[in-house]
Structure formats: C-alpha cells, structure tokens
Design a protein around this motif. Structure first.
Motif, PDB file in Angstrom:
ATOM      1  N   TYR A 194      -9.899   0.097  -5.815  1.00  0.00           N
ATOM      2  CA  TYR A 194      -9.230   0.228  -6.876  1.00  0.00           C
ATOM      3  C   TYR A 194      -8.774   1.929  -7.330  1.00  0.00           C
ATOM      4  CZ  TYR A 194      -6.916  -4.162  -4.625  1.00  0.00           C
ATOM      5  OH  TYR A 194      -6.755  -5.083  -4.018  1.00  0.00           O
ATOM      6  N   LEU A 212       1.178   1.977 -11.668  1.00  0.00           N
ATOM      7  CA  LEU A 212       0.237   2.238 -11.080  1.00  0.00           C
ATOM      8  C   LEU A 212       0.543   3.886 -10.309  1.00  0.00           C
ATOM      9  CD1 LEU A 212      -0.259  -0.767  -8.321  1.00  0.00           C
ATOM     10  CD2 LEU A 212      -1.550  -0.287 -10.424  1.00  0.00           C
ATOM     11  N   GLY A 271      -6.784   3.379  -4.101  1.00  0.00           N
ATOM     12  CA  GLY A 271      -6.173   2.012  -5.335  1.00  0.00           C
ATOM     13  C   GLY A 271      -4.787   1.531  -5.069  1.00  0.00           C
ATOM     14  N   GLN A 272      -3.900   2.978  -5.230  1.00  0.00           N
ATOM     15  CA  GLN A 272      -2.376   2.279  -4.952  1.00  0.00           C
ATOM     16  C   GLN A 272      -1.814   1.536  -3.589  1.00  0.00           C
ATOM     17  OE1 GLN A 272      -3.836   5.395  -6.419  1.00  0.00           O
ATOM     18  NE2 GLN A 272      -3.099   4.862  -8.474  1.00  0.00           N
ATOM     19  N   CYS A 331      -7.617   1.097 -11.356  1.00  0.00           N
ATOM     20  CA  CYS A 331      -6.494   2.358 -11.004  1.00  0.00           C
ATOM     21  C   CYS A 331      -6.520   3.461 -11.251  1.00  0.00           C
ATOM     22  CB  CYS A 331      -5.170   1.350 -10.132  1.00  0.00           C
ATOM     23  SG  CYS A 331      -4.877   0.836  -8.409  1.00  0.00           S
TER      24      CYS A 331
END
Length: 391
Positions: A335, A280, A341-342, A363
C-alpha cells in the motif's frame, strides 16, 4: 497576495478560456469513458440475458436415435434442427454456434445399459457461443444424471450409490465482492483520468509557454522560481481533481443503467466509495502533476511535449496490467507503493471490504513521499535559465 496564488489564478483563468484544454480535461477523460463503458456493459449484459432466456435452435445429427433426449432439449427451449453435412465447417464458418452429434450406436448401447456418447461441436474461442453451449451442455448432463438414477432404481439400488462423494459448495463471495471482478479496471481508469485531466494543462504551462516565448518574461519577475512552479502545479492539480470528481460521479450512475440484480451482484459506488477514492488518489494527483511538468520541461514545443507525455502515460498502466496477469495477495508494504497501493485499495472498496486506517496512511505516505521527490526534481529543473529559452 502570494505570488504562487497569483500564478495559480492566472493559469486557471487562461486555461478556462482554452476550449481544447477544457474538452480534454473535463469532458473526454472523465465523462466519455464512463458513458461508453456503461452503454457497452448495458448492451452486452442485456444481450447475454436475452440469449439465456429465449429459445435457441441447434442442429442435431442422429436425432432419430434419441427421441427422449430431443424431448428433454425441447422442454428446455432448445429446438432440434436438421443435421448438417459438415458440422465442423458450419461451426468454423459461424453458421451455427453449436452442433449436437449423437453416436450411431446410441440406441444399441442404450438398450444394453451401456454408456452412450453425445458430442457437442463448438468453438470455445467465440464469445457469442458460450451461452448456448452452456445451455445445451447443462440440459444434456442433467438428462444423463436423471436417466442414470432411473437405471439404478430399476436395479434396486439407491441413486446415491453412483455418487459416494458429494461436493457441497460453500462460496464465500458476496454479491458486492463479485462486482469487483467486473469493475476491477476502475483503479486504472481513475489514474488515467487524473493523468489526462492535467496533461494538456501541464504541457501548455511549460512547453506551450516556452514555445510562445512567454515563459521568459514570467521568470524575469523578482519572484522565486519555486513559487512560480507552486502556482502552476496547483493549477494542474485543480484540473486533475475536478476531472477525477467528474469521473467518480459518472461511474456512480452505473448501477442505474446496468441490471446488476440480474447478474447477482451489488455495486456500491456512492458517496462513501467516492470519498475514499478521492482520498487515496490525492498523492497521485500531485505526483502525476509534478511528473508531467518535469517531462514537459524537457520539450521545446507543444507537439514534442505531447510525444513525451504519451510515453509517460505507460506508467499508470503497469500496476493494473500486472495485477490482471499476476494476481497477488496484498501485503501491508504494497500500500506504500504509489499506483499499486491505490489499485489495491480501490479494489478492496469495490469488494465491500473497505480499507483500514493503516492502509490509507501507507497509501498517503508512500504517494506523497514520491510526489515530494518529483516536485523537488521539477523545482531543480525550473532553476535552469535554459528552461525559458525556446528553439
């Protein structure tokens, strides 16, 4: 050999000899924070658990009026101390955590079967007082319920008569999802580790070389500027990635030192968690490296670049700060927002819910799109001849 790869090897080799860069990128950022956090959490948790188990002494005003209540307190490990002349001042001055004050008409009201009053005097703003206050409150309330039930039985009534509505708790939280409350800061810490891991290298490779007047000879070579930039970004990303890996590995040792079983939580920061975190964070590694290089390119000296980078450091704080103040329900589009998102994905991993393939792709797509824009902007700035001129 590719010119970008040559630049990459040159920058990595030179910065591996720089003690300041190594300390900040590979020790201070990724290791010092986790070590300090684990030590503080271990001390704090063990202290709170010890306070919850060991006997405590509480000043009681009017203890002679309620001998049975004092006996109930004593059986729960709460000893009654002599009364204080000014209980409010004693609590305010932190001479005691809590004071019990029994109403003067306690005995008379009790004998008549009326409600009686027991005051708990404490300061809710004091963190150290929360455990003893909760212990005393629990014992007094339990004593009140038991005596109330005895009164009903004495009158030929079932105790359930006083509580026609029963609340049944069905907590859906798991032991692992509860750990997310304690470790919800991890996403911010991982982003900050990536930022610090590449910051000093980004400053040195742009503003530092500009100040040392070594950037101009590099640009004189018959090599496209974007290839030089690619080599420098690769070096920054390498240091940031190593910094992130060290941080993830350091936090993986947290369950060994924090008594999670006593807290009723399960903390899984093993290989699966680490692999998802690194995946991610990949677009953020490139994005932050490009942004740091872009900001450093505007500075004419190392010190000036440090000032600019400290302002840029505010960006990683925003998502975690906003989510801590304004909890949001995660939507699919969130995301795709870099940093946000992370943050959401790592919190889901902490809860044990995992992340879906769609969430991972969002992501990565959103992060790499933002990184591409930052890289293009930095490459455009690298085309300027003024970049190589110091002073």
């Amino acid at each position: 050999m590719s010119p970008a790869f040559v630049v990459f090897l040159k920058e990595v080799r030179e910065n591996l000899r720089d003690r300041r860069t190594l300390i900040n990128a590979l020790i201070t950022g990724p290791l010092l924070g986790p070590v300090m956090f684990i030590m503080l959490m271990n001390v704090m948790v063990n202290r709170e658990l010890a306070k919850a188990d060991k006997p405590i002494a509480v000043p009681v005003i009017g203890a002679e009026l309620a001998p049975n209540l004092i006996g109930a307190l004593k059986s729960a490990g709460i000893d009654a101390l002599p009364a204080l002349p000014d209980p409010e001042a004693a609590v305010h001055d932190q001479r005691t955590d809590i004071v019990i004050r029994i109403a003067p008409d306690y005995a008379e009201a009790w004998n008549k079967g009326q409600a009686v009053q027991v005051e708990l005097i404490y300061d809710s703003s004091r963190r150290d007082a929360s455990t003893p206050v909760q212990r005393v409150r629990s014992v007094v309330e339990s004593y009140g319920r038991r005596e109330g039930a005895m009164r009903l039985i004495a009158r030929g009534l079932a105790p359930i008569t006083a509580w026609p509505v029963q609340v049944a708790d069905r907590d859906q939280a798991t032991s692992q999802s509860r750990s997310a409350l304690m470790f919800s800061f991890l996403p911010y810490f991982f982003v900050l580790t990536v930022f610090l891991g590449g910051m000093y290298l980004a400053i040195d490779l742009t503003a530092g070389e500009r100040e040392r007047q070594s950037l101009e000879p590099l640009f004189v070579n018959p090599v496209a500027r974007w290839k030089i930039l690619a080599g420098k970004l690769a070096a920054i990303c390498s240091f940031s990635t190593v910094s992130l890996l060290l941080s993830v590995a350091a936090f993986a040792t947290a369950p060994l030192f924090i008594p999670t079983e006593k807290l009723g939580i399960a903390l899984d920061l093993g290989f699966r968690f680490a692999a998802h975190v690194v995946l991610l964070m990949l677009p953020l590694i490139v994005l932050l490296a490009a942004l740091q290089s872009l900001v450093a390119a505007f500075a004419k000296s190392y010190r000036e670049a440090q000032t600019y980078q400290s302002i840029l450091m505010i960006i990683p704080v925003l998502p975690s700060a906003l989510l801590s103040v304004i909890p949001v329900k995660a939507e699919s589009w969130m995301y795709a927002v870099p940093l946000l998102g992370q943050n959401l994905g790592i919190v889901q991993l902490l809860r044990g819910d995992g992340v879906t393939g769609e969430q991972v792709m969002l992501c990565l797509a959103g992060g790499f799109a933002a990184a591409a824009i930052a890289v293009v902007a930095t490459a455009y700035l690298y085309r300027s001849e003024r970049l190589a001129i110091s002073g």
